[in-house]
Design a protein around this motif. Sequence first.
Motif, short mmCIF file in Angstrom:
data_model
loop_
_atom_site.label_atom_id
_atom_site.label_comp_id
_atom_site.label_asym_id
_atom_site.label_seq_id
_atom_site.Cartn_x
_atom_site.Cartn_y
_atom_site.Cartn_z
N SER B 194 49.48 36.59 47.25
CA SER B 194 49.31 37.76 46.37
C SER B 194 47.98 37.70 45.63
N GLY B 195 47.66 36.50 45.14
CA GLY B 195 46.42 36.31 44.41
C GLY B 195 45.21 36.65 45.27
N ILE B 196 45.24 36.21 46.51
CA ILE B 196 44.13 36.45 47.43
C ILE B 196 43.99 37.94 47.73
N HIS B 197 45.13 38.56 47.99
CA HIS B 197 45.15 40.00 48.29
C HIS B 197 44.60 40.80 47.13
N ASP B 198 45.04 40.43 45.93
CA ASP B 198 44.62 41.16 44.74
C ASP B 198 43.16 40.87 44.40
N LEU B 199 42.70 39.66 44.71
CA LEU B 199 41.30 39.29 44.47
C LEU B 199 40.38 40.20 45.27
N GLU B 200 40.75 40.42 46.52
CA GLU B 200 39.94 41.27 47.38
C GLU B 200 39.77 42.65 46.77
N ARG B 201 40.85 43.17 46.20
CA ARG B 201 40.79 44.51 45.64
C ARG B 201 39.96 44.57 44.37
N ILE B 202 40.12 43.57 43.51
CA ILE B 202 39.35 43.61 42.26
C ILE B 202 37.87 43.34 42.53
N ILE B 203 37.56 42.49 43.49
CA ILE B 203 36.15 42.29 43.86
C ILE B 203 35.61 43.60 44.44
N GLY B 204 36.44 44.29 45.19
CA GLY B 204 36.07 45.61 45.73
C GLY B 204 35.68 46.57 44.61
N VAL B 205 36.46 46.56 43.53
CA VAL B 205 36.16 47.43 42.39
C VAL B 205 34.83 47.03 41.75
N CYS B 206 34.62 45.73 41.58
CA CYS B 206 33.36 45.26 40.97
C CYS B 206 32.18 45.73 41.80
N ARG B 207 32.30 45.59 43.12
CA ARG B 207 31.21 46.01 43.99
C ARG B 207 31.01 47.51 43.96
N HIS B 208 32.11 48.23 43.95
CA HIS B 208 32.07 49.69 43.91
C HIS B 208 31.27 50.15 42.71
N PHE B 209 31.43 49.46 41.59
CA PHE B 209 30.74 49.86 40.37
C PHE B 209 29.50 49.04 40.09
N GLY B 210 29.11 48.22 41.07
CA GLY B 210 27.85 47.48 40.96
C GLY B 210 27.83 46.42 39.87
N ILE B 211 28.96 45.80 39.59
CA ILE B 211 29.01 44.76 38.56
C ILE B 211 29.07 43.39 39.25
N PRO B 212 28.12 42.51 38.96
CA PRO B 212 28.17 41.17 39.58
C PRO B 212 29.41 40.41 39.14
N ALA B 213 29.92 39.56 40.04
CA ALA B 213 31.16 38.84 39.73
C ALA B 213 31.03 37.34 39.99
N LEU B 214 31.79 36.60 39.20
CA LEU B 214 31.98 35.17 39.43
C LEU B 214 33.48 34.98 39.59
N VAL B 215 33.87 33.97 40.38
CA VAL B 215 35.30 33.74 40.56
C VAL B 215 35.69 32.38 40.00
N CYS B 216 36.89 32.35 39.39
CA CYS B 216 37.44 31.08 38.95
C CYS B 216 38.80 30.95 39.62
N ILE B 217 39.03 29.86 40.35
CA ILE B 217 40.33 29.66 41.01
C ILE B 217 41.18 28.80 40.10
N ASN B 218 42.18 29.41 39.51
CA ASN B 218 43.06 28.68 38.60
C ASN B 218 44.26 28.14 39.37
N LYS B 219 44.79 27.02 38.94
CA LYS B 219 45.92 26.35 39.60
C LYS B 219 45.58 26.07 41.07
N PHE B 220 44.36 25.66 41.31
CA PHE B 220 43.87 25.56 42.70
C PHE B 220 44.67 24.56 43.54
N ASP B 221 45.25 23.56 42.86
CA ASP B 221 45.94 22.50 43.60
C ASP B 221 47.36 22.89 44.04
N VAL B 222 47.81 24.08 43.66
CA VAL B 222 49.13 24.53 44.11
C VAL B 222 49.10 24.76 45.62
N ASN B 223 47.93 25.19 46.11
CA ASN B 223 47.82 25.39 47.56
C ASN B 223 46.36 25.24 47.97
#
Lengths: 273, 289
Positions: B194-223
């Motif tokens: 779910s997180g991955i799927h939703d990430l794609e969409r929110i990054i899509g929004v950032c790109r759509h509006f031309g806002i640079p993005a950084l990503v932080c992967i929280n709870k990375f060791d769960v998977n």
Amino acid sequence: MVSTSLALSLKDRERMQLFDCDVEEPDDHLLLNPVVAGSEAVTIRFPEIDEDKCTSCGKCAEICAYHAIAVIAQQVLVFPNLCHGCGACSYLCPEKAINEKEREIGIVRWGHLDNLRFVDGKLNVGEAMPTPVIRKVKQGAHYNGVSVIDVAPGTSCPVVQSIKGSDFCLLVTEPTPFGLNDLILAVEMVKELGIPSGVIINRAGIDNSQVEAYCREEGLPILLTIPLKGEIARFYSRGITLVEGLPQWKERFIALFEQIEELLYERSGGLER
Amino acid sequence: MKEVVVLSGKGGTGKTSIAGSFAALAKNKVLVDCDVDAPDLHLLLQPAIQEEHEFWSGQTASIDPSKCTQCGLCQELCRFGAIKEFTIDPKSCEGCGLCSRACPAEAVTMKDNLAGRWYVSNTRHGPMVHARLGSAQENSGKLVAVLRKRAREIAEREKLDYIIGDGPPGIGCPVISSLSGANLALVVTEPTLSGIHDLERIIGVCRHFGIPALVCINKFDVNRENTSAIENQCLEWGVEVAARIPFDSSFTEAIICGLPLVEFMKSGVSCQISSLWEQVKKKLDANNG
């Protein structure tokens, strides 16, 4: 996770439908992997000005509650992204100079997993208004059998549109101050809508006392408690919902549903089953 | 003055926890809780309200039964299903006013809508602008815009360097409003499907509006597999992964104590959040204008 687990647990004994109304971030399909049978674009209407008939009187701009039309120096400008598709401008234009066009803002899909019927909606990236997509998802509801509606977080308009018309609301919370804060807001909302509700405590840990105390105060039944467990988190991360990863939970979801039925039966004074 | 908004797409990934820690780490800043629907940042910062304002937005229709002839025209025209049996459902009414203008008996009036309240407060970490939108209200985007405008005014007046926004979940109106004109989006994700799927969409929004993005992967060791998938995907998108934070119960313990994590403890995960802030700051300071 709760929605999909509930739907999967009951699908063999009830006529089940699952609607994913979290159209901004729909995820149920990832956990369910349904067979998608069809899809349809969700469109919203917006005005198109017939310049031959338009006299630039400015009435449309005056009428529009969303500032989606502006008349500047005899020129009529339309901002489709702001338009709610209410139809007021075209209905009230004295010259009948406004036609309505449609533009796509999202998609609705329907399908099934065995005998579980599934509908979800997705708002296009860059669009602001999820409500028309939610309405379309819910249009697919046949009011026979049991519908589980998965709703976005929060209490705003799209959430209310998702919940409206439901018989019961399951509020999923977590036993942290954030969880409790948001639960209180959600309870306020369901009370305003007059929908009976119950609570599921997810990621329950050592100390759930605050949430439990609040639920007692409000007379809210706690219908299920799901512990914070690495195992559950790992299953979920792989797209495996609770009852698939740990089938012993199926019984608990069935019991949850029976409790809801019982609560609704009592509320109706024993008149409907 | 530079603005960063903490977003996620999916709810529950840790936005407010991280924004709260940034509040404690950053110097010379103003904080904005853009999640006007279900604000939580105040639980970590204990704001002392200095100003309270009403947020009036839109209108709601109301039918006067003494004038209504029950002709049904309003019901026919309403596109939002807000009129049934000659009564308005205020929770469905979108305030377009068509029913009011069309009603032959002039039985429908439009009333201004008190949609919420917003506040300017002081916290031990600086000024904070926040709000509470009433339930079933629309125009959350408009309220977010009001908050951000005020935050900018405060930053200008007090010569502050940063505006730090705790964003809402999703990708709709309030998210778009919290992003517009921002310098950077920090997207907090988790390594679940779910997180991955939703990430794609929110990054899509950032790109759509031309806002640079950084990503932080929280709870990375769960998977870890999913974490790698996210990292590869970010590489493809040209988006930097600024931090991988392990699952840590301190996040919850800090919230229970009503403290940002970096105030709650000084070691472990706290250090990673401090380093994340340094990276965000670097990115913000590097962008010119």
